[in-house]
Design an enzyme around this catalytic site. Structure first.
Site, PDB file in Angstrom:
ATOM      1  N   TYR A 114       0.862  -1.184   0.000  1.00 21.69           N
ATOM      2  CA  TYR A 114       0.000   0.000   0.000  1.00 21.69           C
ATOM      3  C   TYR A 114       0.899   1.236   0.000  1.00 21.69           C
ATOM      4  O   TYR A 114       1.975   1.231  -0.586  1.00 21.69           O
ATOM      5  CB  TYR A 114      -0.961  -0.065   1.196  1.00 21.69           C
ATOM      6  CG  TYR A 114      -2.156   0.842   1.034  1.00 21.69           C
ATOM      7  CD1 TYR A 114      -2.939   0.797  -0.125  1.00 21.69           C
ATOM      8  CD2 TYR A 114      -2.493   1.756   2.025  1.00 21.69           C
ATOM      9  CE1 TYR A 114      -4.024   1.641  -0.276  1.00 21.69           C
ATOM     10  CE2 TYR A 114      -3.579   2.595   1.881  1.00 21.69           C
ATOM     11  CZ  TYR A 114      -4.337   2.537   0.722  1.00 21.69           C
ATOM     12  OH  TYR A 114      -5.406   3.375   0.571  1.00 21.69           O
ATOM     13  N   LYS A 169     -20.688 -20.936  -9.402  1.00 23.24           N
ATOM     14  CA  LYS A 169     -19.913 -20.847 -10.642  1.00 23.24           C
ATOM     15  C   LYS A 169     -18.499 -20.333 -10.340  1.00 23.24           C
ATOM     16  O   LYS A 169     -17.514 -20.842 -10.874  1.00 23.24           O
ATOM     17  CB  LYS A 169     -20.621 -19.897 -11.598  1.00 23.24           C
ATOM     18  CG  LYS A 169     -20.024 -19.849 -12.981  1.00 23.24           C
ATOM     19  CD  LYS A 169     -20.830 -20.697 -13.921  1.00 23.24           C
ATOM     20  CE  LYS A 169     -20.301 -20.639 -15.322  1.00 23.24           C
ATOM     21  NZ  LYS A 169     -21.210 -21.247 -16.283  1.00 23.24           N
ATOM     22  N   GLU A 211     -24.039 -14.964 -17.746  1.00 27.98           N
ATOM     23  CA  GLU A 211     -24.661 -16.171 -17.195  1.00 27.98           C
ATOM     24  C   GLU A 211     -26.140 -15.932 -16.913  1.00 27.98           C
ATOM     25  O   GLU A 211     -26.524 -14.903 -16.344  1.00 27.98           O
ATOM     26  CB  GLU A 211     -23.953 -16.561 -15.890  1.00 27.98           C
ATOM     27  CG  GLU A 211     -24.350 -17.902 -15.344  1.00 27.98           C
ATOM     28  CD  GLU A 211     -23.679 -19.057 -16.074  1.00 27.98           C
ATOM     29  OE1 GLU A 211     -24.140 -20.198 -15.910  1.00 27.98           O
ATOM     30  OE2 GLU A 211     -22.700 -18.818 -16.790  1.00 27.98           O
ATOM     31  N   ASP A 212     -26.961 -16.899 -17.318  1.00 26.47           N
ATOM     32  CA  ASP A 212     -28.381 -16.924 -16.948  1.00 26.47           C
ATOM     33  C   ASP A 212     -29.098 -15.618 -17.278  1.00 26.47           C
ATOM     34  O   ASP A 212     -29.840 -15.062 -16.455  1.00 26.47           O
ATOM     35  CB  ASP A 212     -28.516 -17.253 -15.451  1.00 26.47           C
ATOM     36  CG  ASP A 212     -28.100 -18.682 -15.140  1.00 26.47           C
ATOM     37  OD1 ASP A 212     -27.915 -19.463 -16.099  1.00 26.47           O
ATOM     38  OD2 ASP A 212     -27.943 -19.019 -13.961  1.00 26.47           O
ATOM     39  N   GLY A 271     -33.424 -21.165 -28.192  1.00 21.86           N
ATOM     40  CA  GLY A 271     -33.025 -20.049 -27.347  1.00 21.86           C
ATOM     41  C   GLY A 271     -31.522 -19.888 -27.369  1.00 21.86           C
ATOM     42  O   GLY A 271     -30.847 -20.226 -28.354  1.00 21.86           O
ATOM     43  N   ALA A 272     -30.974 -19.394 -26.257  1.00 19.99           N
ATOM     44  CA  ALA A 272     -29.544 -19.097 -26.193  1.00 19.99           C
ATOM     45  C   ALA A 272     -28.702 -20.327 -26.497  1.00 19.99           C
ATOM     46  O   ALA A 272     -27.805 -20.296 -27.337  1.00 19.99           O
ATOM     47  CB  ALA A 272     -29.205 -18.547 -24.813  1.00 19.99           C
ATOM     48  N   ALA A 273     -28.982 -21.447 -25.808  1.00 18.22           N
ATOM     49  CA  ALA A 273     -28.178 -22.651 -26.004  1.00 18.22           C
ATOM     50  C   ALA A 273     -28.379 -23.227 -27.394  1.00 18.22           C
ATOM     51  O   ALA A 273     -27.417 -23.615 -28.068  1.00 18.22           O
ATOM     52  CB  ALA A 273     -28.517 -23.691 -24.940  1.00 18.22           C
TER      53      ALA A 273
END
Length: 461
Positions: A114, A169, A211-212, A271-273
């Site tokens: 610091y 995650k 994510e999600d 969808g996304a996948a």
């Protein structure tokens, strides 16, 4: 019927008679007869008037756990003192903590870490910001960003409810690839606000893991961030799923002795996948894909405003098929489900080409009954851990980010994703590949190493 699993594990603190030698047998029998699976039995204490023991069992869901507790409580002489949900106990206090990489044991070290020493580093970075990857946490850090709009199979549950998932995650990033990851749960589902928030946070991180986030918003968010940031942006629900599907399919085709460029795929879920799977399979050389959404087969006759659906319309279904899932299955070599449960009777697999491959990835309940599917398909895969061939994103994202961070990559390309998929598939040696083993375990240490090396090489190329 849903099987008992550790996700609904319960520990019962029981009081039993000390002189009844058959009490333990009656307890385990009662749990087994109720559909539970005893995983541990511990003697806590032996007293003159009672025996104290903990019995742990896997159950199907919350109601089933209650039924098992009631069945044990009905045993003469046995008292259920307390029932503890082990999953909730596992989450007490959260799953993450911050830990220093350096030790601060004296004033000398404090002066370097610091003030005043840190000012020298800050001045250097003001002149050369690119050195932040070497001199700060940025070089090994990923932001896990969500708006809580499409969490697991739970739907739009919001940022607070999404936090335990993002913590998990982050724990996986650290466990498998030694990448520092932070959960960033944004209290907004406005595309512009999300994009701007991530852009403002980006200086801290070497990569962004979206994510999600619900489709179609996730597509625009990823696209805009990829264009505005100089670090990799990766929507795991899309690309992680696609990478592991391609890896599993690579080895599954070896089992049935078919080639990638010769097979056709029916895919439920746009969808996304689904869109990411379709794009990566096409990049890998799949002959043709017939995709379905809730309205049926995506065909030239239908009208879409969503750019991702338009892409599917323009790049799949070469025969121009129409209809529903059974029409899509007719004569196809492969089925990939990234949609919802119980889409069709597994006996309908007989409509497919000889030696079909079927992946039902809806969780917790696949698009078809996997047990029945085994009677009609040589290779069956699901997203579940209690069946062989689990398609799990954990096989992909730790190694993908490890490789991109090590390569100092600014983006993740289709070539890098294909390289990751081939690396995962290669972990299963040719002599090991069989109908029940087309994909390695997430705990196989070779997975992250090979994926990271493959991604880094592809990035440099």
């Amino acid at each position: 019927m849903t099987l008992a699993s550790a996700g609904y594990s319960v520990t019962l603190r029981l009081y039993a008679p000390p002189d009844d030698q058959h009490a333990i047998g009656r307890i385990t029998t009662a749990i087994g007869s109720s559909g539970g699976v005893v995983t541990a039995l511990d003697f806590v204490e032996s007293e003159a008037t009672r025996l104290v023991l903990d019995v742990t069992a896997n159950t199907r869901d919350d109601d089933h756990a209650g039924e098992i507790a009631d069945a044990v409580a009905a045993i003469e002489g046995v008292t259920v003192h307390k029932a503890s949900d082990r999953t909730f106990l596992f989450h007490l206090g959260g799953k993450l903590e911050v830990q220093n990489r350096i030790r601060l044991r004296n004033r000398d070290q404090l002066s370097m870490a610091y003030t005043p020493g840190v000012a020298r580093v800050s001045r250097a970075l003001a002149k050369r910001p690119e050195d932040a990857r070497n001199l700060t946490v940025k070089g090994n850090s990923v932001a896990i960003v969500t708006d809580g709009s499409a969490v697991l199979g739970l739907g739009n549950i919001g940022p607070v409810a999404a936090l335990p998932v993002m913590e998990g995650k982050a724990a996986l990033f650290k466990r498998f690839a030694n990448v520092n990851a932070w959960p960033i749960c944004l209290d907004s589902q406005d595309t512009d606000e999300i994009v701007r928030a991530v852009e403002m946070l980006a200086p801290v991180f070497g990569g962004i893991n979206l994510e999600d986030i619900a489709a179609p918003r996730c597509f625009e968010i990823e696209d805009r961030l990829r264009r505005s940031l100089d670090i990799p942006v990766f929507h795991d629900d899309q690309h992680g799923t696609a990478i592991v599907v391609l890896a599993a399919l690579t080895n599954a085709l070896r089992v049935v002795n078919k080639k990638m460029e010769d097979v056709t795929v029916a895919m439920s879920g746009a969808g996304a996948a689904g869109v990411a799977v379709a794009k990566l399979l096409e990049a890998a050389g799949i002959a043709d894909i017939v995709a379905l959404d809730r309205g049926g087969i995506i065909s030239p006759e239908r009208t879409f405003a969503d750019a991702s659906k338009i892409w599917l319309q323009e790049n799949t279904n070469q025969e121009g098929r129409n209809g529903g899932i059974l029409d899509a299955l007719e004569g196809m070599d492969v089925f990939v489900g990234v949609s919802g449960p119980d889409l069709f009777d597994a006996r309908e697999i007989q409509r497919m080409a000889p030696d079909p491959i079927v992946f039902g990835l809806a969780n917790p309940d696949p698009e078809f009954n996997p047990q029945v599917a085994l009677d009609y398909a040589p290779v069956v895969a699901t997203g579940r851990s209690d069946y062989p061939n689990q398609i799990n994103n954990v096989l992909a994202f730790p190694g993908v980010f490890r490789g991109t961070l090590d390569a100092r990559a600014t983006k993740i390309t289709e070539a890098m994703k294909v390289a990751a998929a081939r690396a995962i598939a290669s972990v299963v040696r040719p002599e090991q590949v069989n109908a029940s083993y087309i994909i390695p375990s997430v705990f196989n240490p070779a997975v992250v190493t090979r994926v990271a090396q493959a991604v880094e090489s592809a990035a440099h190329a």
